[in-house]
Enzyme design. Structure first.
Site, short mmCIF file in Angstrom:
data_model
loop_
_atom_site.label_atom_id
_atom_site.label_comp_id
_atom_site.label_asym_id
_atom_site.label_seq_id
_atom_site.Cartn_x
_atom_site.Cartn_y
_atom_site.Cartn_z
N ASP A 180 0.82 -1.16 -0.12
CA ASP A 180 -0.10 -0.15 0.00
C ASP A 180 0.81 1.23 0.00
OD1 ASP A 180 -1.41 -2.27 0.81
OD2 ASP A 180 -2.74 -1.24 2.01
N GLU A 218 -6.39 -10.61 -4.76
CA GLU A 218 -6.29 -11.90 -3.68
C GLU A 218 -7.43 -12.90 -3.79
OE1 GLU A 218 -5.91 -9.77 0.34
OE2 GLU A 218 -3.97 -9.34 -0.29
N LYS A 236 -11.00 -9.22 -6.65
CA LYS A 236 -11.19 -8.67 -5.17
C LYS A 236 -10.67 -7.05 -5.75
CE LYS A 236 -9.58 -8.38 -0.60
NZ LYS A 236 -8.36 -8.94 0.27
N GLN A 237 -9.85 -6.91 -6.70
CA GLN A 237 -9.36 -5.21 -6.91
C GLN A 237 -8.53 -5.65 -8.21
OE1 GLN A 237 -6.75 -7.06 -3.51
NE2 GLN A 237 -5.59 -5.25 -3.98
C1 BGC Z 1 -5.73 -6.04 -0.12
C2 BGC Z 1 -4.51 -5.72 -0.16
C3 BGC Z 1 -3.80 -4.82 0.72
C4 BGC Z 1 -4.30 -4.95 2.17
C5 BGC Z 1 -3.92 -3.86 3.15
C6 BGC Z 1 -6.28 -6.09 1.30
O1 BGC Z 1 -7.65 -6.04 1.54
O2 BGC Z 1 -6.38 -6.86 -0.75
O3 BGC Z 1 -3.95 -5.33 -1.57
O4 BGC Z 1 -2.55 -4.62 0.72
O5 BGC Z 1 -5.74 -5.08 2.28
O6 BGC Z 1 -4.44 -2.84 2.65
#
Ligand code: BGC
Length: 751
Positions: free
Chosen positions: A349, A475, A585-586
């Site tokens: 992040d 993820e 998820k993202q």
């Molecule tokens: C995300 C990750 C992120 C982590 C901490 C997770 O929900 O999928 O990409 O690094 O949260 O923010």
């Protein structure tokens, strides 16, 4: 305008959320917005005070532990609680849950750096008082958390009793049902000292495992004659004042920890208290204001046309400042210092979502973040060996001091892309600053060690360099071969390692470094070959980059028919169920297309966006902003704006439902990225700085500053006109859309 977050009603349902939203911090110390007097027993509170990087280690218990699974996990601790002040009005204990609240207002001042509560309260026995609570966590004296309370009786009140409390018996918050919050090890501190000394209360706590100390030295005073007493127990110190009002009470709490102060934590805290002795709360406030004036001068983003988005972006920038570590042992946790979600860990992040904000506005803070990562390089080397790599360094997925703290390796350790993300942030820093010393002293080593890891992880097959069994940012798809994002970022990492090697060679600086890093030209050629032959999965039929080798062969998750209550999916489905489907998820491939846009043609970028957007849940808060940026690039104006809307006020509106556990810091950085890289189209490449501005039609104007190679550039977008002014520094050529423009100090260029 829009410099304050105000709550004008006591909202019982949202107490926990407001604790996060109204938290205060300065990058070292963070205090949640709890009420000094506490809540009624029916209401839950996460009463928290945190020091960046102050942690303990806890055992990780596995049912079936495999080789090289981490044994221990680091955990940010909730430290000594100095927030409590109880007020008795003629014997009635003040509480917002009893008597009558005649008026209530609570505000966080983003320009002045303090929070306040103004309350007109009528006690159950009819005694009325007007109270004003103000608190700040100082940006100037980082150890200081100060509280100032004014109490004014409004009718016949004989006695005001104020009890100030400091409590060393503290625990962390746990929730067994949410993987984003700790499920155990709540108590990690014991009280090792509690005493009065030199007129201050002093409590020292020590961690169970790491034996780190934290102290809180407190001074209190009232501006009235009256009686005073104190009571000391093993873990709590109370000071009691009895006066006849009106009265003003102040409480200065100084926190020191042994990570920064070694053995002398207590003595250092006392020294700081003595230094503060003559500073009134007003003086603290004016120091705070001066610091923030300086910050906002070049960091503010002005949106003309939407007050609530203006409030959102300022709130986010302010919280980023409150959370970011400014010393060599701290970074920025995924929840900042506002809560305990993700246990105070640092993730990718930092590099991909938050560092760019600082890089373009406060480069000294960005440099500190990079140096902090650099300080973890030896641990990353050790971790690489543990993971069976003969060469290179593997940065941990989540950590505080460098040890891998992820117990779930498919969505943790397997995210090898963190190595390339870190390398990417070093490269961006260099492109923005052209700091040759930094390149030689730090960047080359990070690039070399991360490049080595790619060589050790991947392999050549059929003329291509392939990377198997890793997890990309998404993820919901784990342990795959040739994740596009990972491969394209690794390619960049490898080719830049080559570039930096050659650059240093040309400037005759490589010899010493080659010895130090045991580098040779053959190795560098191998990086080049791997980079050039990097396999980037592409689907001819769809004309898109495949997320990985197998992704497009899976069944698609039926998002339209998924019950709304089942989001986020991670709380309702076993990971394997999610892994079997095309569901994200993202942002993953789309993020790769943003960070390295020259690796794909525009049709592939567009088709990939359309494809992945339809299967992305945005269950991670790191997602909307990337879709907003790329929608801007592709001219999808409505989408860009709508994703930005979701990003800008994500915490203020508790859109992810878990703001109570802390603020989503990466998303906050992402909101700025969506404006500056999205609407204004900033990119920084080897060719320099370029802008592709597209002002959302809902806005009249947008204005912000960028720092670039010692310059400050002001950018104003108004209707169809863009104005560039070089505010500081030497002449500079930048690119505006397809055109080169020359900036000279003080001269506005209108385009
Ligand atoms: C995300 C990750 C992120 C982590 C901490 C997770 O929900 O999928 O990409 O690094 O949260 O923010």
């Amino acid at each position: 305008m829009a410099w304050a977050i105000t709550k004008s009603e006591l909202d019982h349902k949202n107490l926990l959320i407001n604790e996060s939203l109204l938290s205060l911090g300065n990058g070292y110390l963070g205090v949640r917005g709890n009420f000094e007097e506490g809540y009624d027993s029916d209401f839950q509170s996460i009463r928290g005070t945190y020091i960046n990087a102050f942690h303990d280690e806890t055992e990780i218990t596995y049912g079936e532990k495999q080789y090289a699974f981490p044994d221990k996990q680091q955990k940010l601790l909730n430290v000594i609680d100095a927030q409590t002040v109880q007020i008795y009005v003629d014997g009635d204990r003040f509480s917002l849950f009893s008597g009558e609240i005649v008026s209530f207002e609570r505000t966080l001042h983003l320009d002045k750096g303090y929070s306040e509560r103004k309350i007109h309260w009528k006690s159950p026995n009819g005694k009325e008082v007007q109270m004003e609570f103000r608190r700040l966590v100082s940006f100037v004296t980082r150890e200081l958390f100060a509280i100032d309370i004014k109490i004014e009786p409004l009718n016949d009140v004989n006695e005001l009793k104020i009890i100030s409390r400091v409590d060393g018996d503290v625990s962390n918050f746990t929730d067994e049902n949410d993987p984003r919050v700790a499920s155990g090890h709540a108590k990690r501190l014991f009280v090792s000292e509690a005493k009065m000394t030199e007129g201050f209360t002093a409590i020292k706590d020590t961690t169970f495992e790491t034996q780190l100390d934290v102290t809180c030295i407190t001074s209190t005073c009232v501006d009235k004659e009256g009686s005073y007493n104190n009571y000391i127990s093993d873990s709590v110190i109370e000071e009691e004042y009895k006066v006849k009002g009106p009265v003003r009470f102040s409480k200065y709490n100084v926190y020191t920890d042994s990570l920064r102060y070694g053995e002398n934590v207590l003595e250092e805290g006392i020294k700081i208290q003595h230094r503060l002795a003559n500073l009134s709360f007003e003086e603290l406030m004016s120091e705070q204001k001066e610091y923030l004036d300086n910050f906002w001068k070049l960091t503010d983003v002005k949106i003309d046309g939407d007050k609530s988005l203006q409030e959102g972006i300022r709130f986010n920038l302010y919280q980023l400042l409150q959370s970011v570590g400014k010393d060599p042992i701290s970074n920025i946790a995924s929840k900042g210092l506002s809560g305990e979600g993700y246990e105070g860990h640092y993730f990718w992040d930092t590099e991909i979502y938050m560092l760019p904000v600082f890089l373009m506005t406060n480069p000294a803070i960005a440099k500190n973040l990079l140096l902090h990562r650099y300080s973890l390089l030896n641990s990353a080397r050790e971790r690489a060996r543990e993971m069976g790599h003969e060469n290179g360094a593997l940065f941990p997925w989540r950590t505080i001091t460098g040890g891998e703290s992820s117990a779930f390796f498919p969505a943790g350790t397997a995210q090898y892309h963190i190595n390339a993300d870190i390398a990417y942030s070093y490269i961006q820093y260099y492109l923005v600053t052209r700091d040759e010393e930094f390149l030689k002293d730090y960047m080359v080593e990070v690039l070399v060690e991360t490049a080595r890891l790619w060589i050790d992880t991947g392999h050549f097959k059929d003329g291509q360099f392939r990377i198997d069994d890793v997890t990309g940012p998404d993820e919901y798809t784990c342990i795959v071969n040739n994740n596009y994002y990972t491969n394209v970022m690794a390619k960049h990492n490898l080719l830049w390692a080559v570039k930096v090697f050659r650059h240093l060679k040309e400037t005759n600086k490589i010899e010493e470094l080659s010895n130090q890093l045991n580098l040779n030209a053959d190795e560098v050629e191998l990086w080049e070959e791997a980079g050039e032959k990097m396999f980037l999965p592409y689907d001819e039929n769809l004309g898109i980059h495949a997320q990985d080798d197998s992704f497009l062969k899976k069944a698609r998750w039926n998002l339209e028919n998924t019950n709304k209550e089942n989001f986020p999916l991670l709380l309702h489905y076993h990971p394997l169920t999610l892994y079997r489907y095309q569901v994200c998820k993202q942002a993953d491939t789309v993020l790769g297309h943003f960070l390295l846009e020259d690796e794909a043609d525009i049709d592939t970028i567009r088709q990939s966006y359309d494809y992945y957007e339809a299967i992305t849940t945005h269950d991670s808060s790191l997602s909307y902003c990337v879709f907003s940026i790329m929608a801007s690039k592709l001219g999808y104006e409505k989408k860009a704006y709508s994703y930005f809307n979701k990003t800008a006020r994500l915490d203020l509106e508790n859109r992810h439902g878990n703001t109570k556990d802390g603020l989503h810091m990466a998303n906050m950085g992402g909101a700025w990225l969506a404006i500056v890289y999205g609407f204004a189209g900033l990119r920084v490449k080897e060719s320099g700085l370029s802008m592709h501005p597209r002002l959302p039609k809902q806005w009249n104007a947008l204005e912000f500053h960028l720092r670039f190679r010692g310059r400050v550039i002001q950018i104003k977008m108004e209707n169809d006109i863009v104005c560039y002014t070089l505010v500081e520094g030497n002449n500079l050529t930048i690119q505006h859309r397809e055109e080169e423009i020359h900036l000279e100090q003080g001269i506005e260029i209108r385009k």
